[in-house]
Motif scaffolding. Structure first.
Motif, PDB file in Angstrom:
ATOM      1  N   GLU A   1       0.844  -1.205   0.000  1.00 61.52           N
ATOM      2  CA  GLU A   1       0.000   0.000   0.000  1.00 61.52           C
ATOM      3  C   GLU A   1       0.873   1.247   0.000  1.00 61.52           C
ATOM      4  N   VAL A   2       0.219   2.377  -0.293  1.00 56.76           N
ATOM      5  CA  VAL A   2       0.903   3.665  -0.191  1.00 56.76           C
ATOM      6  C   VAL A   2       0.704   4.143   1.242  1.00 56.76           C
ATOM      7  N   PRO A   3       1.782   4.351   1.993  1.00 59.84           N
ATOM      8  CA  PRO A   3       1.607   4.764   3.385  1.00 59.84           C
ATOM      9  C   PRO A   3       0.958   6.142   3.491  1.00 59.84           C
ATOM     10  N   GLU A   4       0.312   6.376   4.608  1.00 64.37           N
ATOM     11  CA  GLU A   4      -0.372   7.656   4.815  1.00 64.37           C
ATOM     12  C   GLU A   4       0.103   8.295   6.106  1.00 64.37           C
ATOM     13  N   GLY A   5      -0.291   9.546   6.280  1.00 66.24           N
ATOM     14  CA  GLY A   5       0.002  10.256   7.525  1.00 66.24           C
ATOM     15  C   GLY A   5       1.483  10.434   7.762  1.00 66.24           C
ATOM     16  N   PRO A   6       1.866  10.401   9.046  1.00 65.41           N
ATOM     17  CA  PRO A   6       3.271  10.673   9.382  1.00 65.41           C
ATOM     18  C   PRO A   6       4.245   9.666   8.777  1.00 65.41           C
ATOM     19  N   GLU A   7       3.737   8.443   8.523  1.00 63.94           N
ATOM     20  CA  GLU A   7       4.615   7.409   7.977  1.00 63.94           C
ATOM     21  C   GLU A   7       5.062   7.740   6.550  1.00 63.94           C
ATOM     22  N   LEU A   8       4.219   8.508   5.857  1.00 65.30           N
ATOM     23  CA  LEU A   8       4.508   8.796   4.441  1.00 65.30           C
ATOM     24  C   LEU A   8       5.876   9.464   4.269  1.00 65.30           C
ATOM     25  N   ALA A   9       6.170  10.459   5.118  1.00 63.67           N
ATOM     26  CA  ALA A   9       7.421  11.207   4.958  1.00 63.67           C
ATOM     27  C   ALA A   9       8.641  10.286   5.109  1.00 63.67           C
ATOM     28  N   THR A  10       8.601   9.420   6.120  1.00 61.53           N
ATOM     29  CA  THR A  10       9.737   8.513   6.345  1.00 61.53           C
ATOM     30  C   THR A  10       9.896   7.548   5.189  1.00 61.53           C
ATOM     31  N   ARG A  11       8.761   7.008   4.765  1.00 62.64           N
ATOM     32  CA  ARG A  11       8.818   6.009   3.698  1.00 62.64           C
ATOM     33  C   ARG A  11       9.227   6.636   2.371  1.00 62.64           C
ATOM     34  N   LEU A  12       8.740   7.878   2.138  1.00 62.08           N
ATOM     35  CA  LEU A  12       9.116   8.564   0.899  1.00 62.08           C
ATOM     36  C   LEU A  12      10.622   8.846   0.898  1.00 62.08           C
ATOM     37  N   ALA A  13      11.128   9.227   2.066  1.00 66.29           N
ATOM     38  CA  ALA A  13      12.571   9.491   2.169  1.00 66.29           C
ATOM     39  C   ALA A  13      13.365   8.240   1.804  1.00 66.29           C
ATOM     40  N   SER A  14      12.845   7.082   2.185  1.00 70.22           N
ATOM     41  CA  SER A  14      13.531   5.828   1.875  1.00 70.22           C
ATOM     42  C   SER A  14      13.526   5.569   0.363  1.00 70.22           C
TER      43      SER A  14
END
Lengths: 414, 76
Positions: A174-187
């Motif tokens: 899935e595409v992460p949402e909320g605060p998790e999105l920023a960390t995962r996008l950085a990865s």
């Protein structure tokens, strides 16, 4: 169409379609590993059938349908998964080999999910890179192995372990949402930039550049920019890669030796890519988000990109941008770069003062650019004996043959 | 590898839509030419791995009756 020609077409189709097929299958099966295996099975089927029957009118849909049928067969063999069989069975009824439109409708989200899954932080860096190139770049195991100068078996093992790690950790597709999105996008951004950098400044081997890795990272970055257009850092990364890639031809001399930025023939820069990079930077700026590290690095690269001659470079702006970068992501390496900018803006003594301040940093011990930069400042200050020692030290620290030759050349010139 | 794709049509040709190429991350530039006696035409500049990929990508774009010419561009 001859067999060789068909195989070349299959290679091209695979590179274009494999990520979409894997992404769509992963949505149905919720298992990226299984999706990738079934897509590979479909490729094998294509290699068997297309040279005999010809390339189908819609090869992407053919691969998708075949892979889904294989998935059903596979899942049927597993107990307790009857519900999934029914779901996928229904989907197969809906997708015929001639109907591709339905695939692309949801493929954007699927591809994005696949990117986030392949770059999940639960995986080590090498695993994320290998999985991304394999599943999103459509590269074969041997192509990845060649690019990273490791054996096919090593890459294959990395991929198998990565898929197992994802399954063991229960990473959702899935595409992460909320605060998790920023960390995962950085990865995700980190992986794309790692691929680019490995191509742009090869850390091992005889070649300074591996253009195919740069091209693949650029393509992945551009795809991501279309999938996530509201993320300024994505545009920042694209801008950074476009501008850096624009210098590819000018970065090496006739014998493959590296040519430093300020000594490059700017007529050999790719001004089309610079223009694209500047546009990507504008897209990032238009989003009015707090500056991230990729955006600032792109703005730095743009300072060079805008200067038609080395002497036109706005070094004061570069020094300021490095200060911004240091505040966002403090690092001795950023400080080292700031020292270079300070020396260009205010003279080598200003740069040397900062380098001497940070020379004791643990992260810089063993980093060849520290003595290399220090040597450069010392040469400009006329302290050639000290400079010679610094260049020789740098030469012992680099792992790149071309760079070692360059550094020894500078030492000899002192 | 870069390829210039020329699309020519004697009849009306809607502005070239390169959305699919854009989403695939391969479109570098695009434009429409001024109509002349030979008809109406436009171009895409794409960055793909080889000629086969360029051809396959073009096959996936819905175009009206037209002539499509694919030529590799040297990057100097």
């Amino acid at each position: 169409m001859g067999a060789t020609s068909v195989h070349r077409t299959i290679d091209a189709v695979w590179r274009m379609e494999s990520a979409k097929v894997i992404a769509a299958l992963a949505r149905y099966t919720r298992d990226v590993g299984l999706a990738e295996e079934m897509a590979q099975d479909a490729l094998v089927a294509a290699l068997e059938q297309w040279p005999v029957d010809g390339v189908p009118r819609n090869p992407g849909a053919w691969l998708m349908t075949t892979a889904k049928r294989r998935s059903i067969d596979q899942i049927r063999r597993r107990e307790n998964l009857n519900r999934k069989v029914e779901e996928i069975g229904r989907e197969v009824q809906e997708v015929t080999p001639d109907a591709s439109e339905g695939i692309d409708d949801e493929i954007g989200d699927d591809l994005l999910s696949l990117m986030f899954t392949a770059c999940h932080p639960v995986l080590g860096t090498e695993a994320r890179v290998a999985l991304t190139l394999k599943m999103l770049g459509g590269l074969k195991t041997e192509e990845i192995a060649r690019a990273f100068l490791v054996s096919d078996a090593t890459v294959a093992q990395r991929i198998v372990r990565a898929k197992k790690a994802l399954a063991d950790a229960g990473v959702p597709f899935e595409v992460p949402e909320g605060p998790e999105l920023a960390t995962r996008l950085a990865s995700v951004l980190e992986v794309i930039y790692l691929i680019f950098n490995e191509g742009y400044s090869a850390t091992q081997g005889d070649d300074w550049l591996r253009p195919e890795l740069c091209a693949e990272a650029l393509r992945l970055g551009r795809v991501l920019a279309e999938l996530a257009p509201k993320e300024a850092e994505v545009h920042g990364l694209v801008a950074l890669m476009e501008i850096q890639a624009s210098r590819t031809k000018a970065r090496t001399g006739p014998n493959g030796e590296p040519v430093l930025l300020l000594e490059q023939d700017r007529g050999r820069w790719d001004w089309l890519l610079i223009g694209r990079g500047l546009k990507a930077l504008e897209r990032a700026e238009a989003l009015n988000q707090p500056p991230g590290p990729y955006y600032v690095q792109a703005a730095l690269a743009a300072c060079h990109g805008r200067a038609r001659r080395a002497e036109d470079t706005d070094w004061q702006r570069i020094a300021t941008l490095y200060q911004v970068l240091a505040s966002i992501s403090p690092s001795p390496i950023v400080e080292l770069n700031r020292a270079v900018a300070l020396s260009m803006a205010f003279g080598p003594a200003a740069g040397l003062a900062l380098v001497d301040e940070i020379a004791g940093e643990k992260a810089l011990q063993g980093y060849h650019l520290l003595p290399s930069v220090r040597g450069d400042f010392l040469v400009k200050l006329g302290r050639t004996a000290e400079a010679k020692a610094e260049f020789e030290k740098a030469a012992t620290l680099t792992r790149n043959e071309r760079e070692r030759t360059l550094l020894l050349g500078r030492a000899a010139a002192c | 590898m870069r390829f210039m794709v020329f699309v020519r049509s004697s009849g009306p040709l809607a502005a070239l839509h390169g959305d699919e190429l854009l989403r695939a991350g391969v479109l570098l530039d695009a434009g429409d030419f001024v109509p002349d006696s030979c008809g109406i035409s436009g171009f895409w500049l794409i960055d793909v791995r080889d000629h086969e990929e360029a051809v396959e990508r073009m096959k996936r774009i819905a175009l009206p009756a037209c002539v499509v010419e694919i030529r590799q561009v040297a990057v100097v």
